[in-house]
Design an enzyme around this catalytic site. Structure first.
Site, short mmCIF file in Angstrom:
data_model
loop_
_atom_site.label_atom_id
_atom_site.label_comp_id
_atom_site.label_asym_id
_atom_site.label_seq_id
_atom_site.Cartn_x
_atom_site.Cartn_y
_atom_site.Cartn_z
CD GLN A 155 85.61 150.55 9.14
OE1 GLN A 155 84.65 151.63 9.56
NE2 GLN A 155 84.34 149.85 8.25
CB CYS A 161 81.12 149.68 10.12
SG CYS A 161 79.40 149.90 9.31
CG HIS A 298 79.09 153.97 8.66
ND1 HIS A 298 80.46 153.02 8.74
CD2 HIS A 298 79.95 154.89 9.72
CE1 HIS A 298 81.31 153.53 9.96
NE2 HIS A 298 81.30 154.17 9.86
CG ASN A 319 83.20 156.37 12.71
OD1 ASN A 319 82.37 155.78 12.11
ND2 ASN A 319 82.97 157.83 11.79
#
Ligand SMILES: *[C@@H]1O[C@H](CO)[C@@H](O)[C@H](O)[C@H]1NC(C)=O
Length: 353
Positions: A155, A161, A298, A319
């Site tokens: 990102q 996110c 997050h 992630n």
């Protein structure tokens, strides 16, 4: 190392030492001072090595000295965590090691929970896997092995996110449904989705992203609407080419890891967590135990679960911080904890349908 850089290094070390020892020293104290000078010098060269590794440069020596202090504090925390010998995961001085907590929070996370009353209203909806028997499911699930997960993305310095989390879940569902794995556009969500809580790099919510994709009739591909990493204006022509679509979304019942497992056994699931705490931010390898709070800030994506060699059960999560973070961009987080789950992972999971 060039000569001038060496001289600068020595200067930095020297100034640190002078600052630490403004008074005259007894002979016995001197040994301790020499030792701390050696420790300080070691930290300076560790920082320099880290800079080279991560391609980091600073505008001037003052900035470099400031960053060294931040790096030192983070590195000391990371070392003591790793040396404690009681944690099931290790931390690393990764590329976030010279950022202050505020800088990290602003740029690398970006989950924006709905104000409490609306969030409460969102629960109690349909959960299509409520009768799914986990006994029938595999002991471990890894959607990567089934070709339903695209490569790890990054990102960058944009708090979106939420877009990466939602897109990974939609990519997975699309593969399961159509047999084709297509990388989809986070940038379309950042630029065009001003639905509910969604505000591009300033944060957003996966449920609102799913709703946007449903209403728009689909989402563009990554190649058709590539990632820029900052807020832009909506490019309707690029967004018009739909690469995948969904019919809606559902929430997994809260604080219920068995329900989450039923969902993950069927498709990748978006998960909100606490990604600010050091245990997660500097995660390197192993099964992340529980050294983090449960405030949600997050978002990541659950793409499987399993049991480690030592018997500890974990969730496998993707992630959006690049492949250098964690285990090739992934994190394993302890599974089967009561209540909100480790880092709050069971608080607000949801998936597209
Ligand atoms: C689960 O089973 C119950 C009882 O048979 C049924 O009423 C319910 O509709 C089922 N739920 C789903 C999502 O199929």
């Amino acid at each position: 190392m060039s000569v001038s850089r060496f001289v600068l290094t020595v200067l930095v070390v020297a100034s640190v030492c002078t600052a630490a020892a403004p008074r005259a020293l007894a002979v016995r104290e001197l040994a301790g001072e020499e030792e701390s000078a050696a420790v300080a010098a070691a930290m300076v060269s560790r920082h320099e090595k880290w800079m080279a590794e991560h391609g980091r440069t600073y505008t001037d020596e003052a900035e470099k000295a400031r960053r060294l202090e931040i790096f030192r504090a983070n590195a000391e925390f990371i070392d003591s965590f790793n040396d404690a010998g009681k944690h099931s995961h290790r931390l690393a001085t990764n590329r976030f090691a010279d950022l202050t907590d505020e800088e990290f929070r602003a740029a690398r996370t970006g989950f924006r929970p709905r104000p409490a009353p609306a969030a409460a209203a969102g629960s109690g909806g349909r959960f299509r896997y409520e009768n799914f028997s986990l006994a029938d499911a595999a002991q471990s699930v890894d959607w990567r092995a089934m070709g339903a997960v695209t490569g790890v993305k990054d990102q960058g310095e944009c708090g979106c996110c939420w877009a990466f989390s939602a897109v990974a879940a939609v990519e997975g569902l699309n593969k399961i449904r159509t047999g084709r794995l297509v990388s989809l556009s986070e940038q379309e969500l950042v630029d065009c989705d001003v639905n509910g809580e969604d505000q591009g790099c300033e944060g957003g919510l996966m449920d609102d992203a799913f709703q946007f994709i449903e209403r728009r009739g689909g989402l563009a591909s990554e190649s058709g609407y590539p990632y820029q990493g900052d807020d832009g204006s909506c490019r309707s022509s690029a967004a018009a080419a739909r690469a995948a679509s969904i019919r809606g979304h559902e929430d997994v019942p809260r604080n219920n890891e068995a329900a989450l497992a039923a969902a993950v056994a069927n498709q990748p699931v978006s998960v909100a967590i606490n990604g600010e705490d050091y245990a997660f931010r500097f995660y390197d390898s192993g099964v992340l135990g529980g050294e983090c709070g449960t405030d949600l800030n997050h978002a990541i994506t659950a793409v499987g679960y399993g049991t480690a060699a030592d018997g500890s059960k974990y969730w496998l999560m993707k992630n959006s911080w690049g492949t250098s973070w964690g285990e090739g961009g992934y994190v394993r987080i302890r599974r089967g904890v009561r209540g909100e789950g480790v880092c709050g992972l069971a608080k607000l999971p949801s998936y597209p349908v």
